[in-house]
Write an enzyme that holds these catalytic residues in place. Structure first.
Site, PDB file in Angstrom:
ATOM      1  N   PHE A  23       0.644  -1.219   0.181  1.00  0.00           N
ATOM      2  CA  PHE A  23       0.279  -0.067   0.480  1.00  0.00           C
ATOM      3  C   PHE A  23       0.820   1.113  -0.162  1.00  0.00           C
ATOM      4  O   PHE A  23       0.761   2.149  -0.990  1.00  0.00           O
ATOM      5  CB  PHE A  23      -1.070  -0.210   0.840  1.00  0.00           C
ATOM      6  N   ASP A  43      10.079  -7.310  -3.385  1.00  0.00           N
ATOM      7  CA  ASP A  43       9.195  -7.466  -2.606  1.00  0.00           C
ATOM      8  C   ASP A  43       9.310  -8.845  -2.477  1.00  0.00           C
ATOM      9  O   ASP A  43       9.231  -9.271  -3.952  1.00  0.00           O
ATOM     10  CB  ASP A  43       8.027  -6.336  -3.233  1.00  0.00           C
ATOM     11  N   ASP A  68      12.484 -12.032  -0.402  1.00  0.00           N
ATOM     12  CA  ASP A  68      12.452 -12.294   0.452  1.00  0.00           C
ATOM     13  C   ASP A  68      13.554 -10.994   1.129  1.00  0.00           C
ATOM     14  O   ASP A  68      14.441 -11.672   1.352  1.00  0.00           O
ATOM     15  CB  ASP A  68      11.802 -13.148   1.699  1.00  0.00           C
ATOM     16  N   VAL A  69      13.136 -10.189   1.906  1.00  0.00           N
ATOM     17  CA  VAL A  69      13.751  -9.551   2.947  1.00  0.00           C
ATOM     18  C   VAL A  69      14.791 -10.189   3.652  1.00  0.00           C
ATOM     19  O   VAL A  69      16.094  -9.880   4.038  1.00  0.00           O
ATOM     20  CB  VAL A  69      13.579  -8.229   3.774  1.00  0.00           C
ATOM     21  N   THR A 104      11.218 -10.787   9.197  1.00  0.00           N
ATOM     22  CA  THR A 104      11.632  -9.901   8.726  1.00  0.00           C
ATOM     23  C   THR A 104      11.912  -8.447   9.382  1.00  0.00           C
ATOM     24  O   THR A 104      12.689  -7.503   8.458  1.00  0.00           O
ATOM     25  CB  THR A 104       9.985  -9.637   8.088  1.00  0.00           C
ATOM     26  N   TYR A 157       5.377  -8.735  15.931  1.00  0.00           N
ATOM     27  CA  TYR A 157       5.258  -6.889  15.367  1.00  0.00           C
ATOM     28  C   TYR A 157       5.927  -6.049  16.201  1.00  0.00           C
ATOM     29  O   TYR A 157       6.934  -5.386  15.676  1.00  0.00           O
ATOM     30  CB  TYR A 157       4.195  -6.751  14.572  1.00  0.00           C
ATOM     31  N   LYS A 161       9.413  -4.551  15.678  1.00  0.00           N
ATOM     32  CA  LYS A 161       9.841  -3.116  14.829  1.00  0.00           C
ATOM     33  C   LYS A 161      10.478  -2.256  16.115  1.00  0.00           C
ATOM     34  O   LYS A 161      11.483  -1.482  15.497  1.00  0.00           O
ATOM     35  CB  LYS A 161       8.246  -2.575  14.701  1.00  0.00           C
ATOM     36  N   TYR A 171      23.983   0.224  13.613  1.00  0.00           N
ATOM     37  CA  TYR A 171      24.061   0.792  12.671  1.00  0.00           C
ATOM     38  C   TYR A 171      24.354   1.999  13.079  1.00  0.00           C
ATOM     39  O   TYR A 171      25.558   2.900  11.930  1.00  0.00           O
ATOM     40  CB  TYR A 171      23.556   0.415  11.595  1.00  0.00           C
ATOM     41  N   ARG A 202      -7.441  -4.084   8.125  1.00  0.00           N
ATOM     42  CA  ARG A 202      -7.160  -2.817   9.426  1.00  0.00           C
ATOM     43  C   ARG A 202      -8.465  -2.154   9.414  1.00  0.00           C
ATOM     44  O   ARG A 202     -10.037  -2.505   8.618  1.00  0.00           O
ATOM     45  CB  ARG A 202      -6.395  -2.151   8.292  1.00  0.00           C
TER      46      ARG A 202
HETATM   47  P1  NAD Z   1       1.709  -4.343   3.544  1.00  0.00           P
HETATM   48  O1  NAD Z   1       0.739  -4.609   3.904  1.00  0.00           O
HETATM   49  O2  NAD Z   1       0.501  -3.153   1.961  1.00  0.00           O
HETATM   50  O3  NAD Z   1       2.363  -3.468   2.695  1.00  0.00           O
HETATM   51  C1  NAD Z   1       3.329  -3.897   3.045  1.00  0.00           C
HETATM   52  C2  NAD Z   1       5.134  -5.120   2.034  1.00  0.00           C
HETATM   53  O4  NAD Z   1       5.775  -5.154   2.423  1.00  0.00           O
HETATM   54  C3  NAD Z   1       4.527  -6.039   0.935  1.00  0.00           C
HETATM   55  O5  NAD Z   1       4.416  -5.424  -0.552  1.00  0.00           O
HETATM   56  C4  NAD Z   1       4.519  -7.152   0.667  1.00  0.00           C
HETATM   57  O6  NAD Z   1       4.316  -7.576   0.082  1.00  0.00           O
HETATM   58  C5  NAD Z   1       6.040  -7.223   1.583  1.00  0.00           C
HETATM   59  N1  NAD Z   1       6.924  -7.595   2.474  1.00  0.00           N
HETATM   60  C6  NAD Z   1       6.486  -8.447   3.587  1.00  0.00           C
HETATM   61  N2  NAD Z   1       7.142  -8.871   4.356  1.00  0.00           N
HETATM   62  C7  NAD Z   1       8.032  -9.512   3.634  1.00  0.00           C
HETATM   63  C8  NAD Z   1       9.412  -9.721   2.872  1.00  0.00           C
HETATM   64  N3  NAD Z   1       9.496 -10.546   4.530  1.00  0.00           N
HETATM   65  N4  NAD Z   1       9.851  -9.717   2.579  1.00  0.00           N
HETATM   66  C9  NAD Z   1      10.162  -8.279   1.529  1.00  0.00           C
HETATM   67  N5  NAD Z   1       9.019  -8.040   1.189  1.00  0.00           N
HETATM   68  C10 NAD Z   1       8.070  -8.431   2.214  1.00  0.00           C
HETATM   69  O7  NAD Z   1       1.663  -2.780   4.481  1.00  0.00           O
HETATM   70  P2  NAD Z   1       2.044  -1.367   4.418  1.00  0.00           P
HETATM   71  O8  NAD Z   1       0.728  -0.068   4.476  1.00  0.00           O
HETATM   72  O9  NAD Z   1       2.265  -0.231   3.350  1.00  0.00           O
HETATM   73  O10 NAD Z   1       2.863  -0.611   5.279  1.00  0.00           O
HETATM   74  C11 NAD Z   1       4.791  -0.088   4.388  1.00  0.00           C
HETATM   75  C12 NAD Z   1       5.462  -0.643   6.004  1.00  0.00           C
HETATM   76  O11 NAD Z   1       4.988   1.028   6.377  1.00  0.00           O
HETATM   77  C13 NAD Z   1       5.629  -1.444   6.696  1.00  0.00           C
HETATM   78  O12 NAD Z   1       6.704  -1.734   7.272  1.00  0.00           O
HETATM   79  C14 NAD Z   1       4.527  -1.275   8.141  1.00  0.00           C
HETATM   80  O13 NAD Z   1       5.437  -1.785   8.734  1.00  0.00           O
HETATM   81  C15 NAD Z   1       5.058   0.313   8.606  1.00  0.00           C
HETATM   82  N6  NAD Z   1       4.044   1.082   8.865  1.00  0.00           N
HETATM   83  C16 NAD Z   1       2.542   1.161   8.336  1.00  0.00           C
HETATM   84  C17 NAD Z   1       1.361   1.975   8.891  1.00  0.00           C
HETATM   85  C18 NAD Z   1      -0.414   2.365   8.137  1.00  0.00           C
HETATM   86  O14 NAD Z   1      -0.807   2.520   8.718  1.00  0.00           O
HETATM   87  N7  NAD Z   1       0.002   1.725   6.741  1.00  0.00           N
HETATM   88  C19 NAD Z   1       1.490   2.136  10.022  1.00  0.00           C
HETATM   89  C20 NAD Z   1       2.828   1.578  10.641  1.00  0.00           C
HETATM   90  C21 NAD Z   1       3.540   1.627   9.937  1.00  0.00           C
HETATM   91  N1  UDP Z   2     -10.814  -2.752  14.436  1.00  0.00           N
HETATM   92  C1  UDP Z   2     -12.156  -2.572  14.906  1.00  0.00           C
HETATM   93  N2  UDP Z   2     -12.818  -3.180  13.768  1.00  0.00           N
HETATM   94  C2  UDP Z   2     -12.477  -3.971  12.924  1.00  0.00           C
HETATM   95  C3  UDP Z   2     -10.509  -3.631  12.609  1.00  0.00           C
HETATM   96  C4  UDP Z   2      -9.813  -2.718  13.837  1.00  0.00           C
HETATM   97  O1  UDP Z   2     -13.035  -2.200  15.740  1.00  0.00           O
HETATM   98  O2  UDP Z   2     -12.778  -4.516  11.897  1.00  0.00           O
HETATM   99  C5  UDP Z   2     -10.104  -1.770  15.348  1.00  0.00           C
HETATM  100  C6  UDP Z   2      -9.030  -2.631  16.829  1.00  0.00           C
HETATM  101  O3  UDP Z   2      -9.549  -3.380  17.267  1.00  0.00           O
HETATM  102  C7  UDP Z   2      -8.224  -0.940  16.912  1.00  0.00           C
HETATM  103  C8  UDP Z   2      -8.596  -0.550  15.259  1.00  0.00           C
HETATM  104  O4  UDP Z   2      -9.751  -0.605  15.295  1.00  0.00           O
HETATM  105  O5  UDP Z   2      -8.483  -0.862  17.728  1.00  0.00           O
HETATM  106  C9  UDP Z   2      -7.787  -0.690  14.549  1.00  0.00           C
HETATM  107  O6  UDP Z   2      -7.163  -1.304  14.401  1.00  0.00           O
HETATM  108  P1  UDP Z   2      -6.090  -1.981  12.551  1.00  0.00           P
HETATM  109  O7  UDP Z   2      -6.155  -2.946  12.314  1.00  0.00           O
HETATM  110  O8  UDP Z   2      -6.297  -1.141  11.637  1.00  0.00           O
HETATM  111  O9  UDP Z   2      -4.896  -1.494  13.208  1.00  0.00           O
HETATM  112  P2  UDP Z   2      -4.299  -1.246  15.290  1.00  0.00           P
HETATM  113  O10 UDP Z   2      -4.443  -1.679  16.485  1.00  0.00           O
HETATM  114  O11 UDP Z   2      -2.671  -1.915  14.588  1.00  0.00           O
HETATM  115  O12 UDP Z   2      -3.697   0.426  15.038  1.00  0.00           O
END
Ligand code: NAD
Ligand code: UDP
Length: 348
Positions: A23, A43, A68-69, A104, A157, A161, A171, A202
């Site tokens: 995304f 990816d 895969d990373v 990962t 997770y 992280k 590093y 989500r």
């Molecule tokens: P996403 O799941 O859409 O994208 C993650 C991407 O990483 C995917 O394309 C997946 O195929 C790839 N991937 C997963 N494991 C892998 C591996 N081992 N090797 C190679 N590729 C791998 O998620 P996103 O929402 O786009 O999030 C992207 C990054 O931002 C993630 O690292 C996530 O932790 C971080 N992040 C996102 C949010 C959010 O709300 N979107 C919030 C906090 C952190």
């Molecule tokens: N959540 C919910 N219904 C859903 C999915 C998520 O009520 O169908 C709630 C979840 O319990 C959390 C919040 O929405 O309190 C955000 O969840 P999400 O999975 O989007 O992200 P994160 O918990 O990682 O912030």
């Protein structure tokens, strides 16, 4: 234009986006190509899709490496800069294979940092507000150390992280071997927008898809828990600025929208914007679900001149349009299996 190439020794190098088919990653790849960069997306397609990269398929400055990373990055990939977005971000997705999620975060970040050390490249780590866990301080500032259950279902997770951040700063201090890496860490708060998967799990994608399908909106627990929702374009701008700023901020930087909403308030907004017969339905709250979350973004304002500009009320309509477009596509193509929403946007 201030590109990453200013500090490179050769002009044949590129920006590597690990997780670039997801995304956020695919939106970032498009932004970098628009800025004139050469982009390599790496990816494993776990949650990413080739459909997300469709607009770049014929772009000569773009290439895709399916890998895969958790495996070492091929040394032959010459890069100036690496964004590490590789990791499933949705709780059901990252909990489906928790050991792989942890690997990962840790092995993946280690391999990418090693690659940066070898190539003299900058590194941006996509960290997360989850490093604060179920926070006892509110709003969350970067100097808060967090409140994380290290053995619960979210730990793969959250702790992955956190460990990745530890690697980043070791590093940066030159302790990784191969020279110090110019590391930047973004702590990303909940981000939403077009290109999220309908089956992502989500909250924003779930509520919109449920409303469009006239199904009950699943609210876990009371719905009084809060989140702060950042629109994708604001997030990408923040990540790009973090990579380009010189010098790097000396610690992690929160990126997110400080507007804070209960999950029930979000559901009400979706019900107002979508023509639907849906009503909310409460389900059990998942283990260790954080109760409150809001970023303090003053560091991002100071170091990057960045603040989100898209309120939730402005970001939800284009997001709803995106999902509605997928539904229409599905209705138009009667050969596509209805339940196979992923096939509509090219899941490999
Ligand atoms: P996403 O799941 O859409 O994208 C993650 C991407 O990483 C995917 O394309 C997946 O195929 C790839 N991937 C997963 N494991 C892998 C591996 N081992 N090797 C190679 N590729 C791998 O998620 P996103 O929402 O786009 O999030 C992207 C990054 O931002 C993630 O690292 C996530 O932790 C971080 N992040 C996102 C949010 C959010 O709300 N979107 C919030 C906090 C952190
Ligand atoms: N959540 C919910 N219904 C859903 C999915 C998520 O009520 O169908 C709630 C979840 O319990 C959390 C919040 O929405 O309190 C955000 O969840 P999400 O999975 O989007 O992200 P994160 O918990 O990682 O912030």
């Amino acid at each position: 234009m201030n590109t990453f190439r200013q500090h490179s020794k050769t002009r044949s190098r590129a920006v590597l986006v690990a997780g670039g088919a997801g995304f956020l990653g695919s939106t970032l790849c498009e932004r970098l190509i628009a800025d004139g960069e050469r982009v390599i997306c790496l990816d494993n397609m776990q949650t990413g899709t080739t459909g997300n990269l469709a607009a770049l398929a014929r772009e000569p400055r773009f290439s895709l490496v399916e890998q895969d990373v958790c495996d070492p990055v091929p040394r032959s990939l010459e890069v100036d800069a690496v964004f590490n977005l590789a990791c499933a971000a949705s709780p059901p997705r990252y909990q489906a294979d928790p050991v792989h999620t942890m690997m990962t975060c840790v092995m993946g970040t280690h391999h990418l940092l090693d690659h940066c050390a070898a190539h003299g490249a900058r590194f941006v780590q996509a960290s997360t507000s989850e490093v604060y866990g179920d926070p006892r301080e509110h709003p969350q500032r970067e100097d808060y150390w967090g409140h994380v259950n290290p053995i619960g279902p979210r730990a793969c997770y959250d702790e992955g992280k956190r460990a990745a951040e530890t690697l980043c700063f070791d590093y940066r201090r030159g302790k990784g071997g191969g020279g110090a890496v110019d590391v930047r860490v973004a702590r990303i708060f909940n981000t939403y927008g077009p290109r999220m998967r309908p089956d992502d799990g989500r909250i924003v994608s779930n509520l919109i898809c449920q409303a469009l399908a006239d199904q009950p909106l699943t609210i876990y627990g009371t719905g009084e828990q809060t989140r702060s929702f950042c629109y994708v374009d604001d997030m990408i701008e923040g990540l790009v600025r973090l990579m380009r700023v010189d010098p790097a901020p000396d610690g992690p930087v929160n990126l997110g929208n400080p507007g804070e909403f209960t999950i029930l308030e979000l559901a009400e907004m979706v019900l107002d914007l979508v023509e639907t017969t849906s009503r909310v339905a409460h389900e059990p709250l998942p283990t260790d679900d954080p109760q409150r979350r809001r970023p303090d973004v003053s560091r991002a304002e100071t170091h990057l001149g960045w603040r989100p500009t898209t309120p939730l009320s402005a970001g939800l309509p284009p997001t709803i349009d995106w999902f509605a477009g997928l539904v229409q596509h599905r209705r138009a193509d009667r050969r596509a299996p209805v339940a196979e929403a992923s096939a509509l946007h090219g899941v490999a």
